[in-house]
Design an enzyme around this catalytic site. Sequence first.
Site, short mmCIF file in Angstrom:
data_model
loop_
_atom_site.label_atom_id
_atom_site.label_comp_id
_atom_site.label_asym_id
_atom_site.label_seq_id
_atom_site.Cartn_x
_atom_site.Cartn_y
_atom_site.Cartn_z
CB VAL A 1 27.51 -16.21 103.85
CG1 VAL A 1 28.98 -16.23 104.29
CG2 VAL A 1 27.03 -14.78 103.66
N GLY B 1 27.55 -21.26 101.08
CA GLY B 1 26.69 -22.37 100.64
C GLY B 1 26.10 -23.21 101.76
N GLY C 1 34.60 -26.53 85.74
CA GLY C 1 33.30 -25.96 86.12
C GLY C 1 33.32 -25.24 87.46
CD GLU D 1 29.50 -17.68 87.18
OE1 GLU D 1 29.22 -16.71 86.43
OE2 GLU D 1 29.00 -17.87 88.29
CG ASP E 1 31.03 -14.53 95.50
OD1 ASP E 1 29.81 -14.58 95.34
OD2 ASP E 1 31.66 -15.35 96.22
CE LYS F 1 29.57 -15.96 98.70
NZ LYS F 1 30.38 -16.96 97.99
P1 NAP Z 1 20.16 -20.81 88.22
O1 NAP Z 1 20.61 -22.23 88.06
O2 NAP Z 1 20.62 -19.82 87.22
O3 NAP Z 1 18.57 -20.81 88.29
C1 NAP Z 1 17.81 -19.64 88.22
C2 NAP Z 1 16.35 -20.00 88.15
O4 NAP Z 1 15.58 -18.82 88.27
C3 NAP Z 1 15.93 -20.69 86.84
O5 NAP Z 1 15.05 -21.72 87.10
C4 NAP Z 1 15.27 -19.56 86.06
O6 NAP Z 1 14.20 -19.99 85.22
C5 NAP Z 1 14.66 -18.73 87.17
N1 NAP Z 1 14.57 -17.32 86.78
C6 NAP Z 1 15.56 -16.47 86.52
N2 NAP Z 1 15.09 -15.26 86.17
C7 NAP Z 1 13.75 -15.35 86.23
C8 NAP Z 1 12.67 -14.46 85.97
N3 NAP Z 1 12.92 -13.19 85.58
N4 NAP Z 1 11.41 -14.89 86.14
C9 NAP Z 1 11.17 -16.17 86.52
N5 NAP Z 1 12.13 -17.07 86.77
C10 NAP Z 1 13.41 -16.67 86.62
O7 NAP Z 1 20.63 -20.25 89.66
P2 NAP Z 1 21.17 -21.06 90.93
O8 NAP Z 1 22.57 -21.49 90.70
O9 NAP Z 1 20.16 -22.08 91.36
O10 NAP Z 1 21.24 -19.89 92.02
C11 NAP Z 1 20.07 -19.34 92.57
C12 NAP Z 1 20.44 -18.33 93.67
O11 NAP Z 1 21.16 -19.00 94.71
C13 NAP Z 1 21.36 -17.19 93.20
O12 NAP Z 1 21.00 -16.02 93.87
C14 NAP Z 1 22.73 -17.65 93.62
O13 NAP Z 1 23.63 -16.58 93.85
C15 NAP Z 1 22.40 -18.36 94.93
N6 NAP Z 1 23.40 -19.37 95.31
C16 NAP Z 1 23.72 -20.35 94.41
C17 NAP Z 1 24.66 -21.29 94.76
C18 NAP Z 1 25.03 -22.39 93.80
O14 NAP Z 1 25.88 -23.24 94.13
N7 NAP Z 1 24.45 -22.48 92.62
C19 NAP Z 1 25.29 -21.24 96.03
C20 NAP Z 1 24.92 -20.24 96.93
C21 NAP Z 1 23.96 -19.30 96.56
P3 NAP Z 1 14.44 -20.91 83.91
O15 NAP Z 1 14.95 -22.22 84.45
O16 NAP Z 1 13.13 -21.02 83.24
O17 NAP Z 1 15.49 -20.19 83.12
#
Ligand code: NAP
Length: 438
Positions: A133, A135, A188, A191, A202, A206
């Site tokens: 929630v 970030g 960016g 999405e 989303d 939260k």
């Molecule tokens: P991301 O950039 O898409 O990264 C996902 C990672 O998980 C990648 O390294 C991917 O591996 C790995 N992965 C995905 N599926 C997999 C599987 N089946 N087995 C093994 N590894 C797997 O995601 P992110 O943006 O860091 O977000 C991660 C989490 O944090 C999400 O739940 C998101 O909602 C939450 N979140 C994100 C943000 C944000 O600003 N980004 C903010 C708040 C919360 P590969 O690299 O090999 O593909």
Amino acid sequence: MTELRTLKVALLGCGNVGAQVARILIDDAGALAARTGARLELTGIAVRNVDAERDVELPQELFTADAETLVKDADVVIELMGGIEPARTLILTAMRNGACVVTGNKALLAQDGPTLYEEADKAGVQLSYEAAVAGAIPILRPIRDSLSGDRITRVLGIVNGTTNFILDQMDSTGAQFADALAEAQRLGYAEADPTADVEGYDAAAKAAILASLSFHTRFALEDVSCEGITSVTAADIAAAKEAGFVIKLLAIAEKLVDENGKTGVSVRVHPTLLPREHPLAAVRGAFNAVFIEAENAGELMFYGQGAGGTPTASAVLGDLVSAARRIVLGGPGRTETTTGHVPALPISAAVTSYYIGLDVADQPGVLARIAQLFAEHGVSIEIMRQTIHRDADSNVESAELRIVTHRARESALAATVEAVKALDVINSVTSVLRVEGV
Ligand code: NAP
């Protein structure tokens, strides 16, 4: 000096957030050990593709595609893969094996939160999700810990940066929704498929989390009434601006008494007019903020970056240190209570002010008829403004009427709007928006 014990930390995912978490864990190992009372050893990072290039340089031997084996030998598991499976199964396995879990996965918590919380209780481990929630903003721990001696009455949150950016663009440039969305995608902030953001899903996930912690009752996604921003027009924004308001997508959780005297919690997400002087009105661009009203503390506001790899990693590390401290101290600890037992109320029970835009025939007596209808339904008008338009081709005059009401119940407002629509002098109801903070 006593030797510090070592806690094994398994990281699932090395994307935007995971890579930054791994970097901080390695670079700040000394400081983290001093703050925790234990060394935090990163034992492995599970990813899909172990050979992929990463944003951060990390020891190659840490990478594995075998997440299942990694979680079985960990004291703390950090899940940053996202999605439902295999994240859900891995988290359950980790907790059943006695590991504390830190996650940022709001989609999973929204879908399956109750199962995960129950499993954490059963296993006597901590499940924490500050990053899910808003970030980087520390908001869940303040609600759960700092305010645990108080009673929260209301939470208003700007918890989705994409929609805040779009509405802010519309407000500052006069752009239509579609153009502001295209700009958000170009930069960016949105999405390619923006549905989860612009439809409010989303923010609703939260809102359910904020409501659950604030009112000590588990609320699910189905308990949240959700309306996105796709129907907000440039004309709505301009009219709101002229009347001294700004439109924000708010996640709201508040204690209410319904028409039958039953106390419950209204949990909802919708575009909302806020007076320009309200603290949340100053939240610009993709920033997030949460405004809390508590019986003893009064009004509190938490502001910061709601997304981004490094800011979100800060929230994850906070949860990790907290979980590790608990392991060092021993005992299951208590992360959340569910003793509130307050029901979720339907949107019809919500009480707020409303902004209504009407396109009406310019005839004598129209204002009086509309005002009378509002009065008959028990909705009192605070402001009524009329602007006259003349159609250049037909030379017919029509009037645009903007009404702001005092606080009224949603069901009464809905009945009023239906009755107004049926009047022969009404061409159309151009907008109905809720107003907070007046
Ligand atoms: P991301 O950039 O898409 O990264 C996902 C990672 O998980 C990648 O390294 C991917 O591996 C790995 N992965 C995905 N599926 C997999 C599987 N089946 N087995 C093994 N590894 C797997 O995601 P992110 O943006 O860091 O977000 C991660 C989490 O944090 C999400 O739940 C998101 O909602 C939450 N979140 C994100 C943000 C944000 O600003 N980004 C903010 C708040 C919360 P590969 O690299 O090999 O593909």
